[in-house]
Design an enzyme around this catalytic site. Sequence first.
Site, PDB file in Angstrom:
ATOM      1  N   ILE A   1    -109.591  53.894  17.347  1.00 36.84           N
ATOM      2  CA  ILE A   1    -108.923  54.882  18.189  1.00 36.84           C
ATOM      3  C   ILE A   1    -108.918  56.259  17.521  1.00 36.84           C
TER       4      ILE A   1
ATOM      5  N   THR B   1    -121.835  52.288  25.065  1.00 40.13           N
ATOM      6  CA  THR B   1    -123.017  52.350  24.204  1.00 40.13           C
ATOM      7  C   THR B   1    -124.242  52.759  25.041  1.00 40.13           C
TER       8      THR B   1
ATOM      9  N   THR C   1    -110.161  50.287  23.638  1.00 43.41           N
ATOM     10  CA  THR C   1    -110.953  49.285  22.907  1.00 43.41           C
ATOM     11  C   THR C   1    -110.065  48.381  22.055  1.00 43.41           C
ATOM     12  N   GLU C   2    -110.425  47.110  22.011  1.00 38.40           N
ATOM     13  CA  GLU C   2    -109.694  46.152  21.166  1.00 38.40           C
ATOM     14  C   GLU C   2    -110.673  45.505  20.183  1.00 38.40           C
ATOM     15  N   PRO C   3    -110.147  44.866  19.141  1.00 41.61           N
ATOM     16  CA  PRO C   3    -111.052  44.252  18.165  1.00 41.61           C
ATOM     17  C   PRO C   3    -112.093  43.336  18.828  1.00 41.61           C
TER      18      PRO C   3
ATOM     19  N   GLY D   1    -136.769  67.305   1.961  1.00 40.78           N
ATOM     20  CA  GLY D   1    -135.661  66.799   1.144  1.00 40.78           C
ATOM     21  C   GLY D   1    -134.365  67.551   1.419  1.00 40.78           C
TER      22      GLY D   1
ATOM     23  N   GLU E   1    -117.616  55.751  23.986  1.00 43.75           N
ATOM     24  CA  GLU E   1    -117.653  56.131  25.409  1.00 43.75           C
ATOM     25  C   GLU E   1    -118.728  55.346  26.164  1.00 43.75           C
TER      26      GLU E   1
ATOM     27  N   SER F   1    -114.709  65.760  19.583  1.00 43.65           N
ATOM     28  CA  SER F   1    -113.896  64.568  19.834  1.00 43.65           C
ATOM     29  C   SER F   1    -112.405  64.907  19.884  1.00 43.65           C
TER      30      SER F   1
HETATM   31  P1  TGC Z   1    -115.985  47.390  37.461  1.00 40.84           P
HETATM   32  O1  TGC Z   1    -115.596  46.115  38.151  1.00 40.84           O
HETATM   33  O2  TGC Z   1    -117.412  47.817  37.482  1.00 40.84           O
HETATM   34  O3  TGC Z   1    -115.086  48.570  38.056  1.00 40.84           O
HETATM   35  C1  TGC Z   1    -113.677  48.482  38.161  1.00 40.84           C
HETATM   36  C2  TGC Z   1    -113.221  49.632  39.039  1.00 40.84           C
HETATM   37  O4  TGC Z   1    -113.434  50.878  38.336  1.00 40.84           O
HETATM   38  C3  TGC Z   1    -114.393  51.685  39.052  1.00 40.84           C
HETATM   39  N1  TGC Z   1    -115.251  52.285  38.028  1.00 40.84           N
HETATM   40  C4  TGC Z   1    -115.161  53.560  37.658  1.00 40.84           C
HETATM   41  N2  TGC Z   1    -114.388  54.564  38.084  1.00 40.84           N
HETATM   42  C5  TGC Z   1    -114.539  55.768  37.488  1.00 40.84           C
HETATM   43  N3  TGC Z   1    -115.401  55.983  36.489  1.00 40.84           N
HETATM   44  C6  TGC Z   1    -116.184  54.988  36.013  1.00 40.84           C
HETATM   45  N4  TGC Z   1    -117.036  55.220  35.002  1.00 40.84           N
HETATM   46  C7  TGC Z   1    -116.089  53.716  36.612  1.00 40.84           C
HETATM   47  N5  TGC Z   1    -116.699  52.518  36.391  1.00 40.84           N
HETATM   48  C8  TGC Z   1    -116.183  51.657  37.276  1.00 40.84           C
HETATM   49  C9  TGC Z   1    -115.102  50.749  39.977  1.00 40.84           C
HETATM   50  O5  TGC Z   1    -115.597  51.426  41.111  1.00 40.84           O
HETATM   51  C10 TGC Z   1    -114.009  49.753  40.338  1.00 40.84           C
HETATM   52  O6  TGC Z   1    -113.161  50.367  41.282  1.00 40.84           O
HETATM   53  P2  TGC Z   1    -112.360  49.495  42.362  1.00 40.84           P
HETATM   54  O7  TGC Z   1    -111.727  50.505  43.259  1.00 40.84           O
HETATM   55  O8  TGC Z   1    -113.399  48.648  43.025  1.00 40.84           O
HETATM   56  O9  TGC Z   1    -111.374  48.688  41.574  1.00 40.84           O
HETATM   57  O10 TGC Z   1    -115.422  47.325  35.995  1.00 40.84           O
HETATM   58  P3  TGC Z   1    -115.899  46.495  34.782  1.00 40.84           P
HETATM   59  O11 TGC Z   1    -114.718  46.209  33.954  1.00 40.84           O
HETATM   60  O12 TGC Z   1    -116.745  45.336  35.226  1.00 40.84           O
HETATM   61  O13 TGC Z   1    -116.817  47.597  34.063  1.00 40.84           O
HETATM   62  C11 TGC Z   1    -117.987  47.251  33.460  1.00 40.84           C
HETATM   63  C12 TGC Z   1    -118.458  48.386  32.520  1.00 40.84           C
HETATM   64  C13 TGC Z   1    -119.395  47.790  31.523  1.00 40.84           C
HETATM   65  C14 TGC Z   1    -119.186  49.415  33.348  1.00 40.84           C
HETATM   66  C15 TGC Z   1    -117.243  49.040  31.805  1.00 40.84           C
HETATM   67  O14 TGC Z   1    -116.449  48.097  31.210  1.00 40.84           O
HETATM   68  C16 TGC Z   1    -117.681  50.055  30.751  1.00 40.84           C
HETATM   69  O15 TGC Z   1    -117.962  51.199  31.054  1.00 40.84           O
HETATM   70  N6  TGC Z   1    -117.714  49.621  29.437  1.00 40.84           N
HETATM   71  C17 TGC Z   1    -117.919  50.515  28.335  1.00 40.84           C
HETATM   72  C18 TGC Z   1    -116.627  50.635  27.564  1.00 40.84           C
HETATM   73  C19 TGC Z   1    -116.395  52.023  27.092  1.00 40.84           C
HETATM   74  O16 TGC Z   1    -117.048  52.989  27.453  1.00 40.84           O
HETATM   75  N7  TGC Z   1    -115.375  52.202  26.251  1.00 40.84           N
HETATM   76  C20 TGC Z   1    -114.994  53.487  25.818  1.00 40.84           C
HETATM   77  C21 TGC Z   1    -113.670  53.445  25.085  1.00 40.84           C
HETATM   78  S1  TGC Z   1    -112.938  55.036  24.868  1.00 40.84           S
HETATM   79  C22 TGC Z   1    -113.886  55.793  23.719  1.00 40.84           C
HETATM   80  O17 TGC Z   1    -114.895  55.344  23.276  1.00 40.84           O
HETATM   81  C23 TGC Z   1    -113.370  57.110  23.307  1.00 40.84           C
HETATM   82  S2  TGC Z   1    -114.312  57.935  22.132  1.00 40.84           S
HETATM   83  C24 TGC Z   1    -113.448  59.362  22.195  1.00 40.84           C
HETATM   84  C25 TGC Z   1    -113.949  60.451  21.340  1.00 40.84           C
HETATM   85  O18 TGC Z   1    -113.639  60.445  20.124  1.00 40.84           O
HETATM   86  O19 TGC Z   1    -114.604  61.368  21.890  1.00 40.84           O
HETATM   87  P1  FAD Z   2    -119.697  45.800  21.172  1.00 38.28           P
HETATM   88  O1  FAD Z   2    -119.165  45.873  22.559  1.00 38.28           O
HETATM   89  O2  FAD Z   2    -119.360  44.602  20.372  1.00 38.28           O
HETATM   90  O3  FAD Z   2    -121.273  45.960  21.245  1.00 38.28           O
HETATM   91  C1  FAD Z   2    -122.131  45.606  20.156  1.00 38.28           C
HETATM   92  C2  FAD Z   2    -123.574  45.724  20.652  1.00 38.28           C
HETATM   93  O4  FAD Z   2    -123.785  44.789  21.723  1.00 38.28           O
HETATM   94  C3  FAD Z   2    -123.895  47.107  21.229  1.00 38.28           C
HETATM   95  O5  FAD Z   2    -125.206  47.473  20.872  1.00 38.28           O
HETATM   96  C4  FAD Z   2    -123.817  46.901  22.725  1.00 38.28           C
HETATM   97  O6  FAD Z   2    -124.632  47.816  23.459  1.00 38.28           O
HETATM   98  C5  FAD Z   2    -124.331  45.458  22.845  1.00 38.28           C
HETATM   99  N1  FAD Z   2    -123.839  44.837  24.083  1.00 38.28           N
HETATM  100  C6  FAD Z   2    -122.574  44.549  24.444  1.00 38.28           C
HETATM  101  N2  FAD Z   2    -122.541  44.006  25.673  1.00 38.28           N
HETATM  102  C7  FAD Z   2    -123.828  43.969  26.103  1.00 38.28           C
HETATM  103  C8  FAD Z   2    -124.450  43.550  27.312  1.00 38.28           C
HETATM  104  N3  FAD Z   2    -123.750  43.074  28.338  1.00 38.28           N
HETATM  105  N4  FAD Z   2    -125.800  43.650  27.380  1.00 38.28           N
HETATM  106  C9  FAD Z   2    -126.524  44.158  26.368  1.00 38.28           C
HETATM  107  N5  FAD Z   2    -125.991  44.588  25.199  1.00 38.28           N
HETATM  108  C10 FAD Z   2    -124.651  44.489  25.085  1.00 38.28           C
HETATM  109  N6  FAD Z   2    -112.257  53.442  21.836  1.00 38.28           N
HETATM  110  C11 FAD Z   2    -111.079  53.818  22.421  1.00 38.28           C
HETATM  111  O7  FAD Z   2    -110.534  53.104  23.243  1.00 38.28           O
HETATM  112  N7  FAD Z   2    -110.508  55.009  22.082  1.00 38.28           N
HETATM  113  C12 FAD Z   2    -111.039  55.856  21.173  1.00 38.28           C
HETATM  114  O8  FAD Z   2    -110.496  56.945  20.916  1.00 38.28           O
HETATM  115  C13 FAD Z   2    -112.253  55.471  20.526  1.00 38.28           C
HETATM  116  N8  FAD Z   2    -112.786  56.252  19.544  1.00 38.28           N
HETATM  117  C14 FAD Z   2    -113.849  55.773  18.811  1.00 38.28           C
HETATM  118  C15 FAD Z   2    -114.252  56.469  17.663  1.00 38.28           C
HETATM  119  C16 FAD Z   2    -115.275  55.951  16.876  1.00 38.28           C
HETATM  120  C17 FAD Z   2    -115.662  56.660  15.609  1.00 38.28           C
HETATM  121  C18 FAD Z   2    -115.952  54.767  17.268  1.00 38.28           C
HETATM  122  C19 FAD Z   2    -117.079  54.210  16.449  1.00 38.28           C
HETATM  123  C20 FAD Z   2    -115.565  54.097  18.405  1.00 38.28           C
HETATM  124  C21 FAD Z   2    -114.494  54.570  19.177  1.00 38.28           C
HETATM  125  N9  FAD Z   2    -114.007  53.837  20.272  1.00 38.28           N
HETATM  126  C22 FAD Z   2    -112.841  54.223  20.903  1.00 38.28           C
HETATM  127  C23 FAD Z   2    -114.578  52.535  20.601  1.00 38.28           C
HETATM  128  C24 FAD Z   2    -115.924  52.593  21.308  1.00 38.28           C
HETATM  129  O9  FAD Z   2    -115.772  52.944  22.636  1.00 38.28           O
HETATM  130  C25 FAD Z   2    -116.575  51.220  21.146  1.00 38.28           C
HETATM  131  O10 FAD Z   2    -117.012  51.140  19.804  1.00 38.28           O
HETATM  132  C26 FAD Z   2    -117.733  51.005  22.098  1.00 38.28           C
HETATM  133  O11 FAD Z   2    -117.280  50.943  23.437  1.00 38.28           O
HETATM  134  C27 FAD Z   2    -118.520  49.731  21.769  1.00 38.28           C
HETATM  135  O12 FAD Z   2    -117.674  48.648  21.544  1.00 38.28           O
HETATM  136  P2  FAD Z   2    -117.872  47.758  20.206  1.00 38.28           P
HETATM  137  O13 FAD Z   2    -117.925  48.668  19.049  1.00 38.28           O
HETATM  138  O14 FAD Z   2    -116.839  46.703  20.231  1.00 38.28           O
HETATM  139  O15 FAD Z   2    -119.303  47.115  20.357  1.00 38.28           O
END
Ligand code: TGC
Ligand code: FAD
Length: 407
Positions: A185, A388, A154-156, A363, A386, A113
Amino acid sequence: MSSKNNGAQGAIEKKAKEDRFQGHDYYNIDELLQEDHLLARDAVRSWVKQEVSPIIEEYSERAECPTHLFKGLAEIGAFGPSLPVEYGGGGMDEIAYGVIMQELERGDSGVRSMASVQGSLVMYPIFRFGSEEQKRKYLPKLGQGELIGCFGLTEPDYGSNPAGMVTNVRDDGDAYILNGAKMWITNSPVADIAVVWARDEEGAIRGMIVEKDMKGYSAPTIHGKWSLRASITGELVFEDVRVPKKNVFPEVKSMKGPLSCLSKARYGIAWGAIGAAMDCYDSALRYALERQQFGRPIGGFQLTQKKLAEMITEITKAQLLAWRLGTLANKGKATPAQISMAKRNNVNMALEVAREARQIHGGMGITNEYPVMRHLMNLETVLTYEGTHDIHLLITGMDVTGLNAFS
Ligand code: TGC
Ligand code: FAD
C-alpha cells in the site's frame, strides 16, 4: 564531473545536478492543448525542476520518501486536478490532470504516485461514493495536503484478483468491526487515513475511511524495494478495528467501487509514463550528441539513430493515445478497457524507451549521474501496479472477444 564519461565515482558523489530537460513534441500535440493545459504543464515542469530534480536521486538512493513534497504537490494543484474546487480539487479537465501526471512522472514515478494515490484513489472515492458529511470532513484537508491518504485494495493472497479479498467487516451496532490485512500500500506508513475495501457479512464489497488512530490499526513499512524507492510502501493490518458506520461509503456495495478508482488512476498513469519516457529520451539524445567514440558523436552511428528514432516514434504514438483518451474522458466516454489499453501500452513503451536510453548512456547509464536507471527501475513497478501488463492485455482481450479469460 562533466556529463562526459570521466569515471563513475565522481558521478556517484555528484548531487543536485542541473536539470536540462526539454519537452519533446514531434507531432505538435501542443496545438491540441488549451491555454490552461499548457500553463498547468509548464508550472508543474518548473516545480519539478526546482523541487524534485535536485533531491530525487539522493532520496531514491536512501529509499526514502520525500514527504516534505506533499505540501508543494498540494500547492501546485496535483491532488485531484479534475475534481471540483469546492471538494478540494483543481476544477480542471481530464487533460489537465493528465499533463500534470506526465510532468510529475518526468521527475519520478514515486512522486507521481504520491499524487495519484492522494487524488485518484483517496479523494476520488470519497467524492464519488462518500456521504456529504464525509466529503466536507476529509476532502478539503486532503486537497491541501493537511491529511495524507492511502488506498487499501490488494491483499497478500489477492493481487490481480482483488474480488477474492478476505478482509472483512461485521456489523456491531453503530460501527463495523474490521479484520484483515492489505499489502503493497503506497503511503500507508505515513497516511493519516486509509480508504479500505472489505467484504461484509452478506459478501458485498464495502469501502470505508479508516483513521490511523483507530485502535487495532497498524501500517508497517515494506523494506527492500529496488524499484520506486522514493515512494514509501507498506501494509495495512486491522485487528478488530471499530470503524463507525458514518465512515462507510453509503451507496457502493460491489467491486465497481474500487475498480472505478483504478480507472481514474490508470488514466493518470497512461499520461505519467510518457513523462518518464521523455526524460529518458531527452537524456539519451543529449548524451548521444555529446559523447564521442571512434572520433565522432555516438549519435552519428546508425544504430544509435535507430534507437533514438524508435524512441521518439513510440513516445509520439503514446502522446496521441493519451490525448485522444483525454478528449474521450472529458466527454465521460473513456471506457475502462480503453484506459487499460493506454496504461498498458504507455507504461511498456516507457520501459522499452528507458532500456534503450540506458544502452545509449553506456556504463554511465547505470549511475545516478543520469535519471535513466532510476526511471527504468521505477517503471518495473508501474508495469505491475494498477493492474499488471498481462491483466490489461486480458481486459482488452475480453473487450474485443466478449469472452472472459479470468473465470
Ligand atoms: P468485474 O466482474 O469485471 O466487474 C465488476 C464491476 O465493476 C465494473 N468494472 C469497472 N468499473 C470501472 N472501472 C473499471 N476498470 C472496471 N472494471 C470493471 C464492471 O462493469 C462491473 O460492474 P457491475 O455494475 O456489473 O457490477 O470484476 P472482476 O473482479 O472480475 O475484475 C476482474 C479484473 C481482473 C478486471 C480486476 O480485478 C482488475 O482490474 N484486477 C487488477 C487489480 C488491480 O489493478 N489492482 C490495483 C490495486 S491499487 C494499486 O495498484 C495502486 S498503485 C498506486 C500508486 O502508487 O500509484
Ligand atoms: P499477482 O496477482 O500474484 O500476479 C503475479 C503474476 O501472475 C503477474 O505477472 C500477473 O500478471 C500474473 N497473473 C495473475 N493472474 C493472471 C491471469 N489470470 N492470467 C495471466 N497471468 C496472470 N495496491 C493497492 O491496493 N494500493 C496501493 O497503493 C498499491 N501500491 C503499490 C505499490 C507498489 C510499489 C507495488 C509493487 C504494488 C502496489 N499495489 C498497491 C499492489 C499492486 O496493484 C499489485 O502488486 C498488482 O495488482 C499485482 O498483484 P500481485 O503483486 O499480487 O501479483
